[in-house]
Scaffold this active site. Structure first.
Site, short mmCIF file in Angstrom:
data_model
loop_
_atom_site.label_atom_id
_atom_site.label_comp_id
_atom_site.label_asym_id
_atom_site.label_seq_id
_atom_site.Cartn_x
_atom_site.Cartn_y
_atom_site.Cartn_z
N LYS A 44 -9.57 32.95 -39.52
CA LYS A 44 -8.76 34.04 -38.93
C LYS A 44 -7.31 33.58 -38.87
CE LYS A 44 -7.34 35.31 -34.91
NZ LYS A 44 -6.00 35.87 -35.28
N GLU B 70 -4.72 21.71 -31.96
CA GLU B 70 -3.34 21.28 -32.22
C GLU B 70 -2.44 22.23 -31.48
OE1 GLU B 70 -1.91 18.83 -33.24
OE2 GLU B 70 -3.74 17.90 -34.01
N CYS C 276 5.69 23.19 -34.09
CA CYS C 276 5.17 22.40 -32.97
C CYS C 276 5.80 21.01 -33.00
CB CYS C 276 3.66 22.35 -32.98
SG CYS C 276 2.98 21.79 -34.51
N GLU D 183 7.81 24.24 -23.80
CA GLU D 183 8.03 24.54 -25.22
C GLU D 183 8.67 25.92 -25.36
OE1 GLU D 183 4.60 25.18 -27.84
OE2 GLU D 183 5.59 23.86 -29.28
C1 UN1 Z 1 3.46 22.76 -37.17
O1 UN1 Z 1 4.57 22.88 -36.68
O2 UN1 Z 1 2.50 23.47 -36.78
O3 UN1 Z 1 5.83 17.75 -40.41
C2 UN1 Z 1 3.14 21.82 -38.27
C3 UN1 Z 1 5.94 18.88 -40.02
C4 UN1 Z 1 5.32 20.00 -40.81
C5 UN1 Z 1 4.10 20.53 -40.15
C6 UN1 Z 1 4.35 21.15 -38.82
N1 UN1 Z 1 5.05 19.54 -42.13
O4 UN1 Z 1 6.51 19.12 -39.00
#
Ligand code: UN1
Length: 516
Positions: free
Chosen positions: A195, A269, A303, A404
């Site tokens: 999804k 995550e 993230c 965040e």
């Molecule tokens: C994310 O922000 O969910 O190294 C992943 C990095 C990216 C992946 C981020 N290649 O920040």
């Protein structure tokens, strides 16, 4: 012929919906493109030009999820019995197709989620790397062979797939993150119900299309569009063995709770509040470039975004001044237009959230030295653009240093020593990525050891994960698992311990071996 112009792939059709013509997209279940059971749809729009409607996607219900899970379950026995290197061949072909379609998929991704074309190309490249890496791993998937404590007995472990895996992803890496989850899941012999985020369903569909075209058999990959209703149905489904989720900590902890109750394996995550420490001996050119990319790349919607800049007092003023100067020059706009450095935020809610945090920061007494408002002007008014924003005089306990924001807002904190920098860096509930800029090896190693994070960069910003390295966070960012690299294959397999006794007699462990 352009791949993306081969409409309707068999999965989409032009229909008149009320007064407008829209492309209708479908779920992919058991090898077929199908509408949702309810017939409900949701809109997918371009965040840089909200009037640009990409299409309508199925708003799936528990019934759709149920069908997809049943298809995945039925496909599982044959898929798990296929020799792993043969599964790897299919993944390698998926990598080849992603490579051939890279630009066209990246264009569609930029239109759907806004980050500039050079970034979406990188996103697809991450998926290509992951495909080839997962394909190569199908020739390893190592177990252990170890000595037995008894004579004429052989001990080993083998890996077995889990069964049906539910994959729920965010929109900000709409191809790379699904690939991190789906390629290794398939490599290990699991079947998948995917999804994608309701903010990036088209990218999710294009990714699945490459798997189909690469020869993934019907039922092995299923695509169910929708929002939290479909997500919850997937998490709660008794016939789903594992969930892999990327998204907010709030949703993640709910998913973790449900999976715990149902004895379901679950990889989460979630958020980050990633610090970048600059010591007084750092190369400041490197710092300025690194912070710009870390904080404002993907409009700060990663993230792994650099959201806290922890500056040694000796270089504080110079770094802030140079950063403001450079960030002011970033060109905002449609990511599919040449020269755009920074795209929009994903939607109205994101814009409002970022605006709210700017107000919070001001109220808390932080000083705004750049940006702080919605960006307007030619080419910007129909999108959710926000100026690169920098706060100084931020104290560690302020909300803009703790929470965040997921936008182009950088909080700058001043410190007097490495010890203080590390203390400030660790003083949050998240622990995904982190960074230190220094030329002194001892400081770098101190930071590597002491930073509470799943990832540490030295002299590079907080983003830049490579497909063959473990990716994940500690504290409230994760729940102990890693994506990417060799470790993700542990998540997608169950260990089976095997003892083979060829002595021809009953040998009792611990009893017949007693030395006393
Ligand atoms: C994310 O922000 O969910 O190294 C992943 C990095 C990216 C992946 C981020 N290649 O920040």
């Amino acid at each position: 012929m352009s791949y993306l112009k081969q409409e309707p792939f068999g999965n989409a059709s032009k229909q008149t919906t009320g007064f407008l013509m829209a492309t209708i997209f479908h779920n992919y279940i058991n090898g077929e493109w199908v509408a949702s059971a309810t017939g409900r749809t949701f809109e997918d729009r371009n965040p840089a030009r909200w009037s640009d409607l990409i299409g309508l996607f199925p708003q799936s219900s528990a019934e759709d999820v149920d069908r997809a899970v049943a298809a995945a379950r039925a496909a599982f026995p044959a898929w798990r019995r296929m020799p792993a290197p043969q599964r790897g061949e299919i993944l390698r072909r998926a990598g080849d197709l992603l490579r051939a379609r890279k630009d066209e998929i990246a264009r569609a991704m930029t239109r759907e989620m806004g980050k500039p074309f050079f970034e979406t190309r990188g996103d697809v490249q991450e998926a290509i790397d992951t495909a080839y890496y997962a394909a190569s791993e199908t020739r390893r998937l190592f177990g252990h062979t170890v000595p037995s404590e008894l004579p004429d007995k052989f001990n080993m472990t083998i890996r077995q797939p889990l069964g049906v895996v539910g994959v729920i992803t965010a929109w900000n890496f709409p191809v790379a993150v699904p690939s991190w989850k789906i390629f290794p899941a398939l490599a290990c012999g699991n079947t998948v119900v995917f999804k994608p985020s309701e903010d990036a369903p088209h990218s999710g569909m294009l990714f699945v299309q490459t798997l189909i075209d690469a020869g993934v058999p019907p039922g092995v990959i299923n695509l169910v569009h929708g929002d939290a209703e479909a997500g919850a149905a997937l998490v709660e489904h008794p016939d789903v063995n594992a969930i892999s989720f990327t998204g907010s900590s709030e949703v993640g902890s709910r998913i973790g709770g449900i999976c715990g109750r149902l004895h379901k394996r679950c990889s989460l995550e979630m958020g980050g509040k990633n610090p970048l420490i600059v010591m007084e001996d750092a190369d400041l050119d490197l710092v300025v470039n690194g912070v710009l990319w870390g904080a404002f790349g993907t409009t700060g919607q990663r993230c792994t975004a650099t959201s806290r800049l922890i500056l040694h007092e000796a270089v504080h003023d110079e770094v802030v001044e140079r950063l403001c100067e450079e960030a002011r020059r970033l060109r905002l706009g449609d990511g599919n237009e040449e020269g755009t450095d920074m795209g929009p935020l994903i939607n109205q809610a994101a814009l409002e959230k970022v605006q709210r945090y700017v107000e919070i920061g001001l109220k808390e007494g932080a000083r705004l030295v750049l940006g702080g408002k919605r960006a307007t002007g030619p080419g910007l008014d129909d999108g959710f653009f926000f100026e690169p924003t920098i706060f100084v005089d931020v104290r560690p306990e302020m909300r803009i240093a703790q929470e965040e924001i997921f936008g182009p807002v950088l909080s700058v904190l001043k410190v007097g020593s490495l010890e203080e920098a590390i203390e400030v860096a660790n003083n949050v509930r998240y622990g995904l990525s982190s960074s230190i800029y220094t030329r002194e090896i001892g400081r770098a190693f101190r930071a590597i050891q002491e930073l509470e994070a799943g990832i540490v960069y030295v002299n590079a910003p907080t983003i830049g994960a490579e497909a063959h390295m473990p990716f994940g966070g500690v504290k409230q960012t994760g729940n102990g698992h890693r994506e990417g690299g060799w470790e993700v294959f542990d998540f997608y397999t169950e260990t089976k311990t095997v003892y083979i006794d060829y002595s021809g007699r009953l040998q009792r462990a611990q009893i017949d071996t007693a030395q006393d």
